[in-house]
Design a protein around this motif. Structure first.
Motif, short mmCIF file in Angstrom:
data_model
loop_
_atom_site.label_atom_id
_atom_site.label_comp_id
_atom_site.label_asym_id
_atom_site.label_seq_id
_atom_site.Cartn_x
_atom_site.Cartn_y
_atom_site.Cartn_z
N UNK A 100 0.84 -1.20 0.00
CA UNK A 100 0.00 0.00 0.00
C UNK A 100 0.88 1.25 0.00
N UNK A 101 1.92 1.26 0.80
CA UNK A 101 2.84 2.41 0.82
C UNK A 101 3.54 2.56 -0.53
N UNK A 102 3.91 1.45 -1.13
CA UNK A 102 4.54 1.46 -2.46
C UNK A 102 3.59 2.04 -3.50
N UNK A 103 2.33 1.62 -3.47
CA UNK A 103 1.33 2.14 -4.41
C UNK A 103 1.19 3.65 -4.27
N UNK A 104 1.09 4.12 -3.02
CA UNK A 104 0.95 5.56 -2.78
C UNK A 104 2.15 6.35 -3.24
N UNK A 105 3.34 5.93 -2.83
CA UNK A 105 4.54 6.71 -3.16
C UNK A 105 4.82 6.71 -4.66
#
Length: 168
Positions: free
Chosen positions: A20-25
């Motif tokens: 999820x953090x990867x998708x956002x960043x």
């Protein structure tokens, strides 16, 4: 008697929180705007994962396998809106070849869009025809596709988001 701790749902596991953090960043890097506007920059990974899963926009991601190979990339993420649209539960959707989200006649144009997004890092305005688990066809419009990069900057997959779709 002590209760066993409940396992988190698959979209809230530590691996899913990292994704999820990867998708956002990577979305922010690709488009210069947040994927979810209401999330604070210092939101916890758990909150980010919860908000992405619950978002009204459709969000999918697949691994970094070559889109021209067989079986091609496999889905690594689908939020609740995607699961509803494709009428599949998480265990059926996540892990399946992402090409199966489109009917056979649409797979070549889908593959071309993925390759274009890979070459340019991101594209906007993608449109196409998709098919759900029961054979229902639907059109998607104004989709954004972007490359996912890991913490060392290496490509590790692609993601797509859209909120405009209709049944055919």
């Amino acid at each position: 008697m002590t209760a066993e701790p409940l396992s988190p749902p698959p979209w809230l596991t530590p691996a899913a929180q990292s994704l999820a953090l990867c998708l956002l960043s990577n979305y922010q890097r690709a488009f210069g705007t947040p994927l979810i506007a209401c999330l604070a920059a210092d939101a916890s990974p758990l909150l980010v994962a919860q908000e992405l899963f619950a978002a009204e926009l459709v969000l999918l991601a697949h691994d970094g396998a070559d889109p021209s190979s067989e079986p091609g990339p496999r889905l690594i993420y689908a939020n609740r809106a995607a699961l509803r649209l494709w009428q599949r539960p998480w265990p059926e959707m996540v892990g399946m070849p992402s090409r199966l989200t489109a009917e056979p006649a649409e797979r070549a144009s889908r593959r071309q869009a993925l390759l274009a997004a890979q070459a340019k890092e991101a594209i906007s305005g993608y449109r196409g025809i998709r098919i759900d688990s029961r054979g229902r066809r639907f059109a998607i419009e104004a989709a954004r596709l972007w490359t996912l990069r890991d913490s060392s900057g290496q490509p590790c997959g692609q993601a797509a988001r859209f909120s405009r779709w209709w049944l055919l």
